[in-house]
Design a protein around this motif. Structure first.
Motif, PDB file in Angstrom:
ATOM      1  N   LYS B  24      -7.923  -6.197  27.781  1.00 36.36           N
ATOM      2  CA  LYS B  24      -6.700  -4.997  27.670  1.00 36.36           C
ATOM      3  C   LYS B  24      -6.948  -4.468  26.067  1.00 36.36           C
ATOM      4  N   VAL B  25      -7.137  -5.297  25.251  1.00 34.61           N
ATOM      5  CA  VAL B  25      -7.109  -4.675  23.891  1.00 34.61           C
ATOM      6  C   VAL B  25      -8.549  -3.803  23.540  1.00 34.61           C
ATOM      7  N   GLY B  27      -9.817  -1.280  25.813  1.00 40.33           N
ATOM      8  CA  GLY B  27      -9.763  -0.302  26.792  1.00 40.33           C
ATOM      9  C   GLY B  27     -10.591  -0.420  28.101  1.00 40.33           C
ATOM     10  N   TYR B  31      -7.255   0.630  35.149  1.00 39.10           N
ATOM     11  CA  TYR B  31      -6.269   0.835  36.028  1.00 39.10           C
ATOM     12  C   TYR B  31      -6.805   2.087  36.999  1.00 39.10           C
ATOM     13  N   MET B 194       4.557   2.419  32.522  1.00 40.49           N
ATOM     14  CA  MET B 194       3.670   3.360  31.392  1.00 40.49           C
ATOM     15  C   MET B 194       2.618   4.077  32.710  1.00 40.49           C
ATOM     16  N   GLY B 243      -0.561  -1.051  35.737  1.00 36.45           N
ATOM     17  CA  GLY B 243       0.144  -0.699  34.488  1.00 36.45           C
ATOM     18  C   GLY B 243       1.880  -0.852  34.520  1.00 36.45           C
TER      19      GLY B 243
ATOM     20  N   GLY C 148      -0.570  -4.040  29.410  1.00 36.34           N
ATOM     21  CA  GLY C 148      -1.939  -3.710  28.817  1.00 36.34           C
ATOM     22  C   GLY C 148      -1.921  -2.040  28.826  1.00 36.34           C
ATOM     23  N   TYR C 149      -1.268  -1.371  29.597  1.00 38.89           N
ATOM     24  CA  TYR C 149      -1.496   0.029  29.566  1.00 38.89           C
ATOM     25  C   TYR C 149      -1.284   0.968  28.545  1.00 38.89           C
ATOM     26  N   CYS C 150      -0.121   0.430  27.876  1.00 40.81           N
ATOM     27  CA  CYS C 150      -0.022   1.091  26.460  1.00 40.81           C
ATOM     28  C   CYS C 150      -0.562   0.778  25.250  1.00 40.81           C
ATOM     29  N   THR C 151      -1.425  -0.325  25.623  1.00 42.52           N
ATOM     30  CA  THR C 151      -1.906  -1.139  24.474  1.00 42.52           C
ATOM     31  C   THR C 151      -3.224  -0.398  23.692  1.00 42.52           C
ATOM     32  N   PRO C 152      -3.958   0.310  24.255  1.00 43.29           N
ATOM     33  CA  PRO C 152      -4.937   1.104  23.762  1.00 43.29           C
ATOM     34  C   PRO C 152      -4.273   1.901  22.614  1.00 43.29           C
TER      35      PRO C 152
END
Lengths: 340, 763, 204
Positions: B24-25, B27, B31, B194, B243, C148-152
């Protein structure tokens, strides 16, 4: 989004030529076939919504070399049109001598958008009226002159109470323009005939019977700079909103004072979030001049500022709110510590 | 250890970092719209500009002329799809309004055409060029609009079986020493995860792969198969990461089968990325509700009468309702209770689950009323809850399996500094800001559903867990990995978890906070099957007691010191004894009280959720207490919420890190619901107005200052093998009332309608 | 406004735009071209793809793009760099945040053509040799995300927030991270992550 031709203008002449070439005489600027692209935060947004449909985009970012200087001087502050909001907001001399400018910029949008948006693009940003932004509504006098106004009796909590007409109640959404209009800024405009200047207060037009005409800028013209006479270290930008950040104003006030020995020598009051254009409250200012400040005076000033305000179904609260914002901004300006 | 990783207390797992953290960090987490497709065509939706009426005609000439347009699908040429029943009537669908079936329009923003083009840009342009002529009929927008119809929920919604009642409310209320009658309103809200509501469909021959963020891959797979009229085995739904869900992806929406049908016809993968504003009308939402609460109490604060009437807006065809009276009538001891839930039909899309669907609106009403009653009684609101606390729910007389409500109140009150509160309204301030403290109870039913799992253990300890669960941000990968590691006695870093794929063993919908309890119980059971096989291979059947078999872990580190019965089993030896390289087990677990058809239903995408108030001889809920500080600017009346403190007891906490984060998010959701979120409806045309993230306000970072989550240790052996009650929906229930109660404390003004905006604060 | 049996058409008349489309005074479509480029076509169908070279994470990427393509869609749909996310496509959520010439911007409102000649840094460009960037590690340590979708976007924004000098206090971090919406509401953990990573980032 409609297809468009894209070109980069490498100098102002080229930009003006490109923008003029595509201009049809009958079109107001907002519907000009060629639109300048600076930060893109309004233009690309509205093109995706199909609200704006330019056939040509003239990227003027290369003009930033000459048009983005931030030049504080003892007589006047000159700001290049393509200076980024974030750079101006963070400029130490502007923070010191023009807190109203610095804070109007800092409290606008988000860090990312302030990095993209230019000063000129910011003052030219278009209303956030939901009905204007949704092309499935035919009835928007701003988009389709003569078609009516869906906002008038629709959901209009965010709409204007000052400067409205029976054609349009869309709010001018920006913050920085309130600081400019308060400080008697001049706007420098570059066009085919060269460069001209006009008071910033004359740039925006209230909707009247032509809500589609938003400014005095003509197709083919670009804002090249702003200048702000004098220095206004005793100045405040106060912005009220639902969210703590990243939201347009429900009501804001740009206040600048010159206080000497407890007497207000000069005063500027401009209102945001409540009017169809950057709104200077001159009658209200007049009450301040030569006076000593107290809360009663603040109340009278606030009342004067909103004397002509007209609320609609959901936005009537903005009148009372706007008054309290003005009063509080005045109090803050009077009591603020001036950094020397 | 950071604040993010609280020290585990009794009956809590380790606060290990998320299994999927690195993905997740960086990229790399993929999704739905990140999935690679081979030469996809792009779809763009055209949605209706009216809420009721019909399409008279399309003018598609301009649109077709756009370079790159492949096809434009309208009701005139749409793929024929079979109907799917509403999920609550045994179907899969979140709405029975099926777009493109006819020219009819039943709600704002209904899909009326789909443009397919070579590029996203061309599809969008062509969609903008579609011209539509409508015959519009005046729609009914909401409560109070002409043309709505109202009827009791009971009898029209199969899942709403009763209006709970007990005793004689009318008489008891009449005779009560202290009475309160108050009405409350909550607005429509949208989940706004999101991730956009993207759908990609790719066919390989007769087999369909769907990439779509879903909270229920088995439901979606079976639902789409039903609509397409094909065998469910031909459909695969893949979404390793989602997401955000919040309920929006729990039931099937019409878009999926439409895109699948078009992809089939065009013989080409299709990628649909709807816009944010389209997301407001092509999925579900939380409906607006209205409530009237009547409370009668003795002077010492004992509730003697309680009535809760609720009304909810739904669509014309679907009798959706959340019916939160099942909770509010059982929360406190009260001998005389009445309730009624009604459904108001309007020309709107069918609403659906949104985080804590019944409890958010219904507890807002009850917990606000409790605060109002405390004021009438001149009593501390915490004490009023204590006086009416109960271990037995009043409607059916069933005992709570565990209930730590007052322990939560006491812990949270202490951490918050409740004792510093001066009880008088308008008595606290700080400079420009009026200060108010408020509190409320929160609760959520403990729910479980049948789940399967497959676990594969290798000789070297490497473990693979497969289950069609969903990672929607809850930490599903993490707690499932922890469960398997613990149960098999293997190191956590040797466990690989596979979720979000309908080819994997079925798991229930990730909704109703049932996921952790259900999937972890299944994983535990299947791990035990592996243990049993290994034990049997390595030991004479009587050398370990059954109890020891349950409690002794597998371990790669042989322990020679330990007594025989406690000795961990050496995995390698066990494998040697078994003569196997891999041990793999599949199993199906169902909770106590699950119906007979549970497993069959599980495979066909129907989650038989049990728990909460509907258990046979007990009632299971998680509880919490929430305390908030609000600050109201004297001048602007801006309302800020700088402190949120919640204490929660929810059975076993699998991972205090993910638990804290989820509860923290819940508290902030609650604050958002109280102060920011509302979908504005233009009453004239029943259309949503603020359908974007600039106008539909959710909190930004600056709106959140201090959030404290206190996890109480609680053990409950009467709910499920995992001992977990579920956390996802617990925290955002009480916050609405707590904030309004704090606003009353700050201003002396009682606000009964959400959200509270600055214009609602009087001078 | 009465909706009764009225006949409506969506969209508005586009005749207004027919006149004065990109004429001969206009210069070419590719971003690098300038007015003086004699070879430039005088007028070209604006719907045709144009050549664009984007510099992404230190590498030049040659692409043929519809002029309307945003940096976000270029990254996601054409370069298969799907780390940057589309959450609103209108600059309202920050999920698409990337660095362009070291400044954080929303890539959804940036035309790919306009970004030609600039250095684009995405989440995929942060970790080096499989070693996480300190900000990425800080997000893990502080559990600064859920779905995790907004994370980048959060991480790219956080990095810029620190470098801009806006990570000096919790209040500053909160304000300057407010352009990135996290619907899961991991905000307090995001603030903690930025605080943790800031000293290391400022050092190196």
């Amino acid at each position: 989004m409609r297809p468009f031709s894209y070109q980069r203008a490498s100098d102002p002449d080229m930009a003006v030529r490109a923008l003029s070439a595509a201009a049809a005489a009958s079109n107001p600027l907002t519907k000009a076939a060629a639109q300048p692209l600076a930060g893109g935060t309004t233009l690309i947004d509205l093109m995706k919504l199909d609200v704006m449909r330019p056939a040509a985009i003239v990227d003027i970012n290369s003009l930033a070399q000459g048009w983005s200087a931030i030049e504080p001087g003892s007589e006047a502050l000159r700001l290049g049109a393509l200076a980024k909001m974030s750079d101006v907001a963070a400029h130490a001399e502007i923070e010191r001598n023009y807190p109203v400018i610095a804070n109007s910029l800092k409290l606008a949008a988000s860090a990312q958008l302030r990095n993209m948006a230019t000063l000129a693009g910011n003052v030219m940003q278009r209303t956030r009226c939901s009905y204007f932004r949704d092309v499935s509504y035919e009835n928007c006098n701003k988009r389709n002159p003569g078609s009516g106004c869906a906002a008038m009796d629709g959901v209009n909590r965010m709409h204007a109470v000052l400067g409205t007409s029976d054609q349009c109640v869309a709010t001018y959404p920006g913050d920085f323009a309130q600081a400019l209009v308060a400080l008697d800024a001049m706007v420098e405009i570059t066009g085919k005939a060269g460069t001209r200047s006009m008071p910033f207060a004359q740039l925006h037009k209230t909707p009247g019977n032509t809500p589609d005409i938003e400014t005095m800028l003509q197709p083919g013209e670009l804002i090249s700079a702003f200048s702000v006479p004098g220095q206004w270290p005793r100045s405040v930008y106060l912005k009220a909103r639902d969210r703590q950040s990243y939201e347009f104003a429900l009501s804001s006030a740009a206040v600048a004072l010159d206080v000497q020995g407890g007497t207000i020598r000069d005063a500027r009051v401009a209102l945001g979030g409540v009017a169809t254009v950057p709104w200077r409250a001159r009658e209200a200012e007049a009450l301040l001049k030569g006076q000593k400040f107290d809360d009663g005076l603040a109340q009278r000033v606030a009342d004067a500022a909103f004397a002509d305000a007209k609320g609609r179904q959901h936005n009537g609260f903005k009148i009372a709110l706007g008054k309290r914002v003005v009063m509080r901004a005045l109090q803050q300006a009077v009591t603020m510590e001036i950094r020397s | 250890m950071t604040a993010a990783a609280p020290e585990p207390k009794a009956n809590m797992g380790q606060p290990v970092p998320r299994y999927d953290a690195a993905s997740k960090v960086t990229g790399r987490a993929t999704y739905a719209s990140d999935m690679p497709l081979d030469n996809p065509a792009h779809a763009f939706l055209v949605t209706s500009a009216i809420a009721k009426g019909r399409v008279d005609s399309f003018d598609l000439d301009d649109a077709r002329a756009v370079r790159g347009v492949i096809d434009i699908v309208t009701h005139e040429n749409a793929p024929k799809l079979k109907e799917s029943k509403l999920f609550s009537n045994g179907g899969y669908a979140g709405t029975t309004i099926q777009p493109l079936k006819s020219a009819d329009i039943a709600h704002d923003g209904q899909i009326i055409a789909v443009v397919i083009a070579e590029s996203y840009e061309a599809a969008r342009e062509a969609a903008n060029r579609v011209k539509v002529s409508y015959t519009a009929v005046a729609p009914s927008a909401s409560f109070g609009s002409p043309g709505t119809t109202t009827a009791a929920a009971k009898g029209q919604n199969a899942q709403f079986k009763e209006d709970p009642q007990v005793g004689d409310f009318a008489r008891a209320f009449d005779e009560a020493e202290v009475k309160l009658t108050a009405s409350y309103d909550t607005p429509p809200q949208h989940h706004n995860p999101m991730e956009l509501f993207t759908t990609s469909c790719a066919w390989m021959g007769d087999n369909l792969v769907i990439y779509e963020g879903s909270q229920y891959v088995y439901g979606l797979k079976n639902g789409v198969a039903e609509q397409l009229g094909i065998d469910a085995d031909k459909v695969r739904v893949v979404n390793p990461y989602v997401g955000g869900g919040f309920g929006s992806r729990g039931s099937m929406t019409p878009r999926t089968a439409i895109i699948a049908g078009i992809a089939k016809r065009l013989n080409r993968p299709i990628k649909l990325v709807p816009t944010r504003d389209q997301g407001f009308t092509i999925t579900t939402h939380r409906a607006e509700t209205r409530h009237e609460i009547r409370l009668g109490a003795s002077r010492d604060g004992k509730l003697v009468a309680l009535r809760h009437e609720g009304a909810e807006v739904s669509s014309r065809p679907d009798a959706y309702c959340v019916g939160g009276t099942k909770t509010t009538t059982r929360l406190y001891a009260c001998p005389n209770v009445a309730s009624l839930v009604s459904i108001v039909r309007a020309d709107r899309n069918t609403p659906g689950f949104m985080r804590s669907p019944p409890e958010v609106p219904y507890l807002f009403a009850l917990e606000s009323a409790m605060d109002e009653l405390a004021v009438k009684l001149n009593m501390d609101p915490v004490e009023l809850r204590r006086i009416n606390d109960t271990t037995v729910e009043p409607i059916g007389g069933k005992p709570y399996t565990s209930r730590s409500l007052m322990a939560c109140f006491d812990e949270a009150a202490k951490a918050f500094g409740w004792s510093q509160r001066s009880p008088q309204p308008k008595s606290m301030s700080d400079g420009d800001w009026l200060i108010g403290y408020g509190c409320a109870a929160t609760c959520y039913p403990t729910q479980m559903a049948p789940s399967a799992a497959r676990v594969r253990l290798q000789r070297d300890g490497r473990t693979r867990v497969e289950i069609a669960g969903h990672e929607i941000g809850t930490g599903a990968y993490t707690v499932i990995a922890q469960t398997a590691a613990e149960r098999l006695g293997v190191p956590l870093d040797k466990v690989a978890v596979f979720l979000g794929d309908s080819e994997l063993p079925p798991a229930p919908v990730a909704g109703g906070s049932n996921s952790t309890a259900s999937t972890c119980s299944a994983v535990m059971m299947v791990c035990d099957q592996i243990r049993q096989r290994l034990f049997k291979a390595v030991m004479p059947s009587d050398s370990l007691t059954d109890k020891a078999k349950e409690t002794v872990g597998l371990s790669q580190a042989p322990s020679t010191q330990a007594a025989k019965s406690d000795r961990p089993l050496d995995i390698e030896k066990a494998f040697d004894a078994l003569g196997a390289g891999v041990v793999e087990e599949y199993g199906e677990w169902k909770p106590e009280g699950a119906p007979l058809d549970s497993f069959k239903a599980m495979h066909s995408g129907h989650a038989r959720i049990v728990g909460g108030h509907a258990m046979k001889d007990k009632i299971a809920y998680a509880f919490g207490a929430e305390f908030v500080e609000v600050r109201i600017n004297r001048f602007t009346h801006e309302i800020r919420c700088p402190r949120l403190v919640g204490a929660f007891a929810a059975g076993r906490i699998m991972n205090p890190r993910t638990a804290r984060s989820q509860l923290m998010g819940g508290l902030i959701w609650g604050m958002s619901s109280a102060l920011l979120e509302a979908t504005e409806i233009d009453q004239r045309n029943a259309r949503y107005v603020n359908d974007n993230l600039a106008d539909y306000l959710v909190p930004v970072n600056a709106d959140v200052a201090g959030v404290e989550v206190i996890l109480l240790s609680e053990q409950d052996d009467h709910i499920n093998p995992a001992g977990a009650k579920g956390l996802g929906e617990l925290a955002n229930v009480g916050t609405n009332a707590a904030i309004c109660n704090a606003i009353y404390h700050a201003t002396g003004q009682r606000i009964r309608k959400l959200p509270v905006r600055l214009e609602n604060i009087e001078a | 406004m009465s909706e009764n049996s009225s006949s409506r058409r969506s969209g508005f008349d586009r005749r207004a735009f027919v006149a004065g489309v990109a004429g001969s005074a206009l210069v070419p479509l590719t971003a690098r071209a300038v007015a003086q480029d004699a070879k430039a076509p005088a007028a070209q169908d604006p719907a045709l793809p144009v050549d664009v070279t984007l510099r992404v994470n230190g590498k030049d990427k040659r692409l043929q793009l519809d002029a309307r393509t945003t940096v976000l869609d270029a990254l996601r749909e054409h370069l298969k760099l799907t780390g940057s996310k589309k959450g609103c496509d209108h600059g309202q959520c920050g999920a698409c945040t990337v660095l362009i010439d070291d400044r954080r911007v929303v890539s959804c409102l940036t035309l790919a053509l306009a970004a030609e000649g600039q250095e684009i840094t995405t989440i995929e460009g942060l970790a080096t040799n499989d070693r996480l960037h300190p900000m990425q590690q800080a997000f893990i340590d502080n559990d600064a995300f859920q779905c995790g979708y907004c994370t980048p976007g959060q991480i790219m924004s956080a990095l810029a927030c620190v470098k801009e000098g806006h990570a000096g206090s919790d209040a500053d971090i909160r304000e300057y991270m407010s352009g990135n919406i996290c619907r899961c509401a991991a905000y307090p953990n995001i603030v903690a992550a930025v605080k943790q990573a800031a000293p290391e980032i400022m050092k190196g």
